[in-house]
Each structure stands twice: as structure tokens, then as C-alpha cells.
Design an enzyme around this catalytic site. Sequence first.
Site, PDB file in Angstrom:
ATOM      1  N   LYS A 110       0.857  -1.176   0.000  1.00 56.97           N
ATOM      2  CA  LYS A 110       0.000   0.000   0.000  1.00 56.97           C
ATOM      3  C   LYS A 110       0.904   1.241   0.000  1.00 56.97           C
ATOM      4  O   LYS A 110       1.017   1.965   1.000  1.00 56.97           O
ATOM      5  CB  LYS A 110      -0.979  -0.016   1.192  1.00 56.97           C
ATOM      6  CG  LYS A 110      -2.255  -0.801   0.847  1.00 56.97           C
ATOM      7  CD  LYS A 110      -3.293  -0.818   1.943  1.00 56.97           C
ATOM      8  CE  LYS A 110      -4.007   0.492   2.123  1.00 56.97           C
ATOM      9  NZ  LYS A 110      -5.053   0.759   1.098  1.00 56.97           N
ATOM     10  N   ASP A 135      -5.521  -3.689  -1.067  1.00 56.98           N
ATOM     11  CA  ASP A 135      -6.987  -3.747  -1.012  1.00 56.98           C
ATOM     12  C   ASP A 135      -7.559  -4.106  -2.378  1.00 56.98           C
ATOM     13  O   ASP A 135      -8.450  -4.955  -2.505  1.00 56.98           O
ATOM     14  CB  ASP A 135      -7.582  -2.434  -0.459  1.00 56.98           C
ATOM     15  CG  ASP A 135      -7.019  -1.178  -1.097  1.00 56.98           C
ATOM     16  OD1 ASP A 135      -6.051  -1.275  -1.883  1.00 56.98           O
ATOM     17  OD2 ASP A 135      -7.546  -0.079  -0.818  1.00 56.98           O
ATOM     18  N   ASP A 195      -0.405 -13.016   4.515  1.00 59.01           N
ATOM     19  CA  ASP A 195      -1.211 -13.873   5.388  1.00 59.01           C
ATOM     20  C   ASP A 195      -2.686 -13.767   4.996  1.00 59.01           C
ATOM     21  O   ASP A 195      -3.363 -14.777   4.767  1.00 59.01           O
ATOM     22  CB  ASP A 195      -1.007 -13.430   6.845  1.00 59.01           C
ATOM     23  CG  ASP A 195      -1.748 -14.304   7.832  1.00 59.01           C
ATOM     24  OD1 ASP A 195      -1.775 -15.530   7.623  1.00 59.01           O
ATOM     25  OD2 ASP A 195      -2.310 -13.767   8.802  1.00 59.01           O
ATOM     26  N   ASP A 206      -5.072 -16.670   2.642  1.00 63.23           N
ATOM     27  CA  ASP A 206      -6.259 -17.339   3.198  1.00 63.23           C
ATOM     28  C   ASP A 206      -7.453 -17.142   2.254  1.00 63.23           C
ATOM     29  O   ASP A 206      -8.233 -18.070   2.014  1.00 63.23           O
ATOM     30  CB  ASP A 206      -6.640 -16.757   4.578  1.00 63.23           C
ATOM     31  CG  ASP A 206      -6.182 -17.636   5.734  1.00 63.23           C
ATOM     32  OD1 ASP A 206      -5.070 -18.177   5.644  1.00 63.23           O
ATOM     33  OD2 ASP A 206      -6.927 -17.767   6.722  1.00 63.23           O
TER      34      ASP A 206
HETATM   35  C1  IPM Z   1      -0.174 -18.559   9.251  1.00 65.00           C
HETATM   36  C2  IPM Z   1      -0.681 -18.124  10.608  1.00 65.00           C
HETATM   37  C3  IPM Z   1       0.456 -17.499  11.397  1.00 65.00           C
HETATM   38  C4  IPM Z   1       0.814 -16.191  10.736  1.00 65.00           C
HETATM   39  C5  IPM Z   1       0.238 -17.289  12.897  1.00 65.00           C
HETATM   40  C6  IPM Z   1      -0.363 -18.463  13.576  1.00 65.00           C
HETATM   41  C7  IPM Z   1       1.527 -16.913  13.545  1.00 65.00           C
HETATM   42  O1  IPM Z   1      -1.783 -17.300  10.480  1.00 65.00           O
HETATM   43  O2  IPM Z   1       0.768 -19.354   9.195  1.00 65.00           O
HETATM   44  O3  IPM Z   1      -0.731 -18.131   8.238  1.00 65.00           O
HETATM   45  O4  IPM Z   1       0.134 -15.165  10.966  1.00 65.00           O
HETATM   46  O5  IPM Z   1       1.781 -16.185   9.986  1.00 65.00           O
HETATM   47 MN    MN Z   2      -2.576 -17.210   8.442  1.00 67.03          MN
END
Ligand code: IPM
Ligand code: MN
Length: 361
Positions: free
Chosen positions: A193, A226, A250, A254
Amino acid sequence: MSKKILVLPGDGIGPEIITEAHRILDWVIADSGVAIEVEEGLVGGISYDVHGEPLTAETLKAAQASDAVLFGAIGGPKWDGTVAYDKRPEQGLLDLRKGMNAFANLRSAVCFPALADASSLKREFIEGLDILFVRELMGGVYFGEPRGIETLEDGTRVGLNTQRYADWEIERVARVAFEMARKRGSHVTSVEKANVMESGVLWREVVTKMGADEYPDVKLDHMYADNCAMQLVKNPKQFDVIVTDNLFGDLLSDAAAMLTGSLGMLPSASLSDEGPGLYEPIHGSAPDIAGQGIANPIAAILSLAMALRYSLDMGGYAEKIEAAVANVLESGTRTVDIMADGCTKVGTTGMGDAILAELSK
Ligand code: IPM
Ligand code: MN
Ligand code: NAD
């Protein structure tokens, strides 16, 4: 000389999914005849319960002395708010990454053809999807100083974390992204960003210079984080390699996991310049389903495949495992998170059984 893998199952579903990956590893050892010594250790909440530390010096030493570490998952409500912040299970994972100098986290979001309908997006948007995230893993707001919770003179409490990136930290992770892109679709999207964060301005500057000076053959573009989140949902197939910082990586990975059908599908490799790699599914300890034998072990099994490819020079076995996973999914065997009409529902062990049976064919 024999090779060594340290297995750290951790907490929650960690031991359940790692048991299946371990069975596959035992098959690889038997089938290949390669001498691989497998050692198990504690990490996270279980290590805290036994040793008072989420990662002991001995376990870190064993990790550093191995060729690869296969990690399950850590954390859970048992330790939330009840243990000192610097002793929480998550700290064990952060210390392990740091102690292994694992600065480049490769998270591969691939849509298996059989799962094209398991995504929350329509088939046409995710069929053929293959995104590689290169997430910076040892810096940024996760580690930046100053940090903490302070009380000011007027009694105001302040929670503080610092986003901080040195040019060399950006360079080394960007290099991994460019090198990976050369072996794939030759396209890097760098995500930050820069519009609101100076660390993003430096990030963009460093990546742009490296691209122009050293990787003119790789198409490079830049995107605000974003917008990237939105683009991942709108048109995910526009991406090849995404390089980004620790926190954005991270979050975005996900989100991308859901494009492949489930968080339980995404493996990762956390690599340093030299030394062993750390291999970890991107999901957590899933307290909501732990102990029920229903977790999807595929992310853990594909993480083992990455370990074989990147740390053990056994890329052929990585391909075998990936093909076995694809075939099992094709045959309609599904854990509950990727279940679909007309498929056969299995538990964690059932999925491991099916993949082992496929490998043994
Ligand atoms: C991941 C997890 C970790 C991170 C945590 C548990 C430290 O969310 O491996 O994606 O934020 O890196
Ligand atoms: Mn994670
Ligand atoms: P989570 O990834 O554990 O779970 C999120 C959702 O995904 C849950 O509904 C869970 O059931 C589902 N899920 C995750 N893995 C799955 C699998 N293999 N098969 C089927 N479903 C799966 O995230 P959370 O609930 O936010 O965090 C729980 C704990 O895990 C927290 O303590 C957190 O700090 C920790 N965590 C650890 C890691 C890690 O060890 N690398 C990663 C993320 C979160």
C-alpha cells in the site's frame, strides 16, 4: 549420508493431519529406499504445557540440524489469554521461522480440476487457477519494533506495532518471486500500500529496480493490497506470482485458499537462502473441528510434497504425491470441507488411506 526430517505436529488438528502426512512419508521412504531419518518433536501449546515454552532451544536446534521440518498447526482457545503473550503457541511458530531464517513463504493456490465446483466462485473463474504467493515471512509488522501495549501519562492505553522493511529484506524476497516467475508464467504482481505507507513506497521502488535491472524478461506490475483482495475474487486467473509483505500475504493467501475449495488444501514452504526449509499447511489448528477426525489432511500432505521437492531433492516423489491427490479427488473421495453431491465422504484417515492406496497402485 542419511537425510533428516523433523516432524512437529503441534496442536488441535495438527497431529491429525500430520499423522496422514507421516504415513505418506513412510511410504516414500519404503518405496524409494532413500535413508530418511524421521524425528518428532513438540511445538506450540503442547510444548508450552510440557516445557513452559512454545519452542524449546532443543527443538529449534533439531530443526536447524535437519533437512526439512514438517509442521502441523499450533494454537487454540486453551492458551488464548491464559499464557503470557511471549509464550503463546503462535510465538513458537514465529520463533521457529525466525530461527530457521525462513524469509520466503511460498503458498501455492492451485485449483485441482475435480474441485472446480467446490470453490465459492463459479467454475469458469477458478478452473486452471495457479497462483504462487511469495509472502515475506521474517519482517514487517509481525516483528517490527517498537511494539507492545503502553499506558500514557493521561491513562490512555496504546497498542503498538511497527511496519518496518529494510531494502535488503525486500530484495531477497523479491528475488525469490522473480526466480519463481521465470519457471512459471513470467509474471510478478507486487502488492503493498504505497499510497498510504512509506514501507510500501520503498517496497515498490526496490522491486521496480530489481525487475528493470535483473529481470527485464519478467512482466512486473504493482497493485495496492486492497485492490488485490478484490481482484482475487473478481478475476483470480490474472495472477501468476504475487509477492507481498508478511501481513498482506497472510490475509490474501487465506482468501485465495477458498478459491481452491478449502483452507485445508493449501500447502506452503518457508525457505531461507540456505539450510533446511519449513513446510506448513497455511491453515491453523481449527479448534472447531479438532478431535473429530474430519480435518482435510491434503494441505499437510502437499506440504510434505513441497519438502521433498525443495529440501530433499526428491521432486519425482513430490509429483507422485500431487498426482495421487489429484486422482483421489477425481475419484470423488472428499473430506467434509470439500464435499459435493455424488461424492464419497471420508474422514482424515480415510483421505490418507485413499492417497496411500493411489500411491501404491
Ligand atoms: C499462518 C498463521 C500465522 C501467521 C500465525 C499463527 C503466527 O496465520 O501461518 O498463516 O500469521 O503467519
Ligand atoms: Mn494465516
Ligand atoms: P484456522 O485456519 O484454524 O480455521 C479457520 C476455519 O477453517 C475453521 O472453520 C476450520 O475448521 C477450517 N479449517 C482449517 N483447516 C482445515 C482443514 N485442514 N480441514 C478442514 N477445515 C479446516 O483459523 P482460526 O480458527 O482463525 O485459528 C485457530 C487457531 O489456529 C488460532 O489459535 C490461531 O492462532 C491458530 N493458527 C495457526 C496457524 C498455524 O499453525 N500455521 C495458522 C493459522 C491460525
